[in-house]
Design a protein around this motif. Structure first.
Motif, PDB file in Angstrom:
ATOM      1  N   ASN A 178       0.838  -1.201   0.000  1.00  0.00           N
ATOM      2  CA  ASN A 178       0.000   0.000   0.000  1.00  0.00           C
ATOM      3  C   ASN A 178       0.875   1.253   0.000  1.00  0.00           C
ATOM      4  O   ASN A 178       0.624   2.209  -0.740  1.00  0.00           O
ATOM      5  N   ASN A 179       1.909   1.225   0.838  1.00  0.00           N
ATOM      6  CA  ASN A 179       2.819   2.370   0.920  1.00  0.00           C
ATOM      7  C   ASN A 179       3.591   2.563  -0.381  1.00  0.00           C
ATOM      8  O   ASN A 179       3.731   3.681  -0.880  1.00  0.00           O
ATOM      9  N   ARG A 180       4.075   1.461  -0.931  1.00  0.00           N
ATOM     10  CA  ARG A 180       4.874   1.560  -2.157  1.00  0.00           C
ATOM     11  C   ARG A 180       4.052   2.142  -3.304  1.00  0.00           C
ATOM     12  O   ARG A 180       4.514   3.058  -4.015  1.00  0.00           O
ATOM     13  N   TRP A 211      -9.439   5.334  -1.476  1.00  0.00           N
ATOM     14  CA  TRP A 211      -9.464   4.820  -0.110  1.00  0.00           C
ATOM     15  C   TRP A 211      -8.347   3.792   0.074  1.00  0.00           C
ATOM     16  O   TRP A 211      -7.777   3.305  -0.905  1.00  0.00           O
ATOM     17  N   VAL A 212      -8.041   3.472   1.323  1.00  0.00           N
ATOM     18  CA  VAL A 212      -7.024   2.467   1.636  1.00  0.00           C
ATOM     19  C   VAL A 212      -7.624   1.470   2.628  1.00  0.00           C
ATOM     20  O   VAL A 212      -8.323   1.859   3.567  1.00  0.00           O
ATOM     21  N   ALA A 213      -7.361   0.194   2.413  1.00  0.00           N
ATOM     22  CA  ALA A 213      -7.809  -0.859   3.327  1.00  0.00           C
ATOM     23  C   ALA A 213      -6.621  -1.727   3.718  1.00  0.00           C
ATOM     24  O   ALA A 213      -5.701  -1.939   2.931  1.00  0.00           O
ATOM     25  N   GLY A 214      -6.648  -2.239   4.942  1.00  0.00           N
ATOM     26  CA  GLY A 214      -5.570  -3.094   5.412  1.00  0.00           C
ATOM     27  C   GLY A 214      -4.885  -2.510   6.632  1.00  0.00           C
ATOM     28  O   GLY A 214      -5.198  -1.411   7.095  1.00  0.00           O
ATOM     29  N   SER A 215      -3.908  -3.231   7.157  1.00  0.00           N
ATOM     30  CA  SER A 215      -3.259  -2.826   8.402  1.00  0.00           C
ATOM     31  C   SER A 215      -2.334  -1.624   8.238  1.00  0.00           C
ATOM     32  O   SER A 215      -1.853  -1.084   9.243  1.00  0.00           O
ATOM     33  N   SER A 216      -2.086  -1.171   7.023  1.00  0.00           N
ATOM     34  CA  SER A 216      -1.284   0.051   6.862  1.00  0.00           C
ATOM     35  C   SER A 216      -2.021   1.264   7.416  1.00  0.00           C
ATOM     36  O   SER A 216      -1.396   2.297   7.656  1.00  0.00           O
ATOM     37  N   VAL A 217      -3.333   1.165   7.648  1.00  0.00           N
ATOM     38  CA  VAL A 217      -4.093   2.305   8.170  1.00  0.00           C
ATOM     39  C   VAL A 217      -4.050   2.366   9.691  1.00  0.00           C
ATOM     40  O   VAL A 217      -4.552   3.324  10.286  1.00  0.00           O
ATOM     41  N   PHE A 218      -3.440   1.368  10.349  1.00  0.00           N
ATOM     42  CA  PHE A 218      -3.400   1.361  11.812  1.00  0.00           C
ATOM     43  C   PHE A 218      -2.587   2.548  12.315  1.00  0.00           C
ATOM     44  O   PHE A 218      -1.444   2.758  11.899  1.00  0.00           O
ATOM     45  N   THR A 219      -3.177   3.298  13.243  1.00  0.00           N
ATOM     46  CA  THR A 219      -2.487   4.423  13.854  1.00  0.00           C
ATOM     47  C   THR A 219      -1.566   3.955  14.974  1.00  0.00           C
ATOM     48  O   THR A 219      -0.484   4.492  15.174  1.00  0.00           O
ATOM     49  N   THR A 255       0.238   4.380   6.200  1.00  0.00           N
ATOM     50  CA  THR A 255      -0.892   5.143   5.650  1.00  0.00           C
ATOM     51  C   THR A 255      -1.926   5.304   6.763  1.00  0.00           C
ATOM     52  O   THR A 255      -3.110   5.074   6.575  1.00  0.00           O
ATOM     53  N   GLN A 256      -1.464   5.677   7.943  1.00  0.00           N
ATOM     54  CA  GLN A 256      -2.274   5.640   9.153  1.00  0.00           C
ATOM     55  C   GLN A 256      -3.460   6.601   9.109  1.00  0.00           C
ATOM     56  O   GLN A 256      -3.434   7.633   8.454  1.00  0.00           O
ATOM     57  N   MET A 257      -4.494   6.236   9.875  1.00  0.00           N
ATOM     58  CA  MET A 257      -5.659   7.086  10.040  1.00  0.00           C
ATOM     59  C   MET A 257      -5.292   8.292  10.898  1.00  0.00           C
ATOM     60  O   MET A 257      -4.513   8.182  11.842  1.00  0.00           O
TER      61      MET A 257
END
Length: 475
Positions: free
Chosen positions: A206-208, A444-452, A420-422
């Motif tokens: 997601n980040n890449r 939008w982004v989904a997955g654990s990359s959004v974990f703050t 890609t945190q919230m």
């Protein structure tokens, strides 16, 4: 159904999802249940191939394992290889999220059904500092094999394989993504127009993808700090314990009544302890071995104790001869607090076969990461001493006032979180409370990359919960 990339018109779909791991598949299922037409783009094939996996090669700066060992480029993604341990995030884990635990709790039952678990999790206080908790164990569900036929038979979900999304490209409208650059297995580049797009490629990819898209576009994603605050769960053996047996079960509730088998009991610090000690969250695993079969380990421990506490050592020796002592191995998976220095970057000196820069993962432990484990072990020792059910010794690396950890994780972990945190705004996050990328209107982004923040729980259950919540939002 399965379709060829060459005939895809992205405008025929309300939502295009990039990636078919737990996040992408859960989101697609949730959207289809609401009557939405969905396109899934998968860079790999139905199964693992070395040719496809090679794209995930990258450089690591720090003590991490090969990143091709912890992410998989195929239908189902890393959801084909995960270990099956499930637990939702705790209330305290949401303190820096722009949402609360109550916002994702309504999706626990549906997420549990997807993962084939019962969705019931114990949270029983032992005192002000510790609680006994449960994990649920999925079989585990293998996302690719389990959901392949359902998606192929669906009239609302189309999936294109060997569809490598290279970038998300802006249009004339400010803040809008207009099309995707997608390469097929013959290196032909397709421009796929989109309505709404969800990036669900995994905690590194997601980040890449967003970093490379940011580099290529003039305005889209331009002010976002993508890739920073990447996290993993440190997971190591932290100590050994010798305990009164079976008196230990007067305090701790075993997971089964078969005392001949090794027991695995989970503990965690309470919110009160985390606040009072300024530590992160932690999942403490006690592997309790019954007296038989481990006499050598017990004898050595007693011998060590005799050298420093002769009277107590003699008491333990007497109990051991009566098979009233057991040995306990303590391991821990704990929270790593987000740091800007831990990040995903693009390596412009090394590119994949499509010309996209490979990943450079910059990651290390910090002194505070280790402090969480050290305080938990100290407090656990005090707890067992007060209850007079055993003594704990923790491993020397926890005592050193530095950032050094053992050279290897206990298990084959790959909990890729953050980047890609919230957040409340683009000053402290990449996506908002509904997982929409800041300053965009259709990404939008989904997955654990959004974990703050990371908590201590394995992320798959939370990934599915967040994805189902996103399905509601997009509907």
């Amino acid at each position: 159904m399965k379709i060829e990339l060459s005939i895809v018109n992205g405008l025929d779909y309300e939502v295009t999802i990039i990636g078919t791991g737990p996040a992408g598949i859960s989101l697609a299922l949730g959207l289809s249940q609401k009557g939405k037409k969905v396109l899934l783009l998968e860079a790999g094939e139905y199964g693992y191939t070395d040719k496809s996996q090679e794209i995930y090669n990258g450089e690591i700066i720090g003590p991490y394992r090969s990143i091709t060992d912890t992410r998989f480029r195929e239908f189902g993604g890393s959801g084909n290889y995960w270990g099956g341990m499930c637990r939702p995030l705790d209330d305290i884990d949401f303190e820096k999220f722009p949402i609360n635990k109550e916002d994702v709790d309504p999706y626990l039952l549906e997420a549990s059904n997807i993962l084939e678990i019962n969705g019931k999790f114990r949270d029983s206080p032992l005192n002000n500092e510790f609680k006994q908790i449960d994990f649920q164990f999925s079989q585990p569900v293998r996302f690719g094999p389990k959901y392949r036929k359902k998606i192929e038979d669906s009239n609302l979900i189309d999936v294109a394989l060997n569809a490598s999304v290279l970038s998300i490209r802006e249009g004339l409208k400010t803040g809008s993504a207009e099309y995707l650059e997608v390469a097929d297995q013959n290196f032909k580049i397709h421009k796929i127009p989109i309505n709404k797009v969800v990036v669900a490629c995994g905690g590194i990819e997601n980040n890449r993808l967003l970093l490379w898209s940011q580099y290529l576009n003039k305005k889209l994603f331009s002010n976002l700090k993508i890739g920073n605050k990447w996290m993993e769960h440190p997971h190591f053996t932290t100590g050994q314990m010798i305990a009164n047996y079976p008196k230990i079960y007067d305090i701790l509730d075993p997971n089964s009544q078969d005392s001949q088998d090794t027991q695995l009991i989970f503990l965690a610090p309470t919110k009160t302890m985390m606040k009072n000690e300024s530590i992160g969250n932690a999942g403490i695993r006690l592997y309790i071995f019954p007296p038989t079969g481990y006499s050598g380990r017990i004898k050595q421990t007693i011998k060590d104790i005799l050298c420093i506490a002769p009277s107590y050592g003699k008491k333990l020796a007497t109990l051991a001869k009566k098979n009233l002592m057991c040995s306990v191995e303590v391991t821990m998976a704990w929270e790593q607090k987000p740091q800007d220095e831990n990040r995903v970057e693009l390596d412009f000196d090394s590119r994949d076969k499509y010309g996209v820069p490979r990943v450079k993962l910059v990651w290390k432990y910090y002194r505070d990461d280790k402090r969480t484990a050290k305080i938990c072990m100290q407090k656990l020792g005090e707890f067992f001493l007060k209850k007079d059910i055993g003594r704990i010794g923790y491993l020397p690396y926890l005592e050193t006032d530095d950032d050094k950890m053992p050279p290897k994780f206990n298990y084959f972990y790959g909990h890729h979180m953050g980047g890609t945190q919230m957040g409340d705004s683009d000053s402290n996050g990449v996506v908002d409370s509904n997982l929409k990328v800041f300053n965009t209107d259709n990404v939008w982004v989904a997955g654990s990359s959004v974990f703050t923040e990371a908590g201590h729980a394995n992320p798959t259950l939370s990934i599915v919960q967040f994805s189902l919540r996103l399905a509601d939002h997009l509907s």
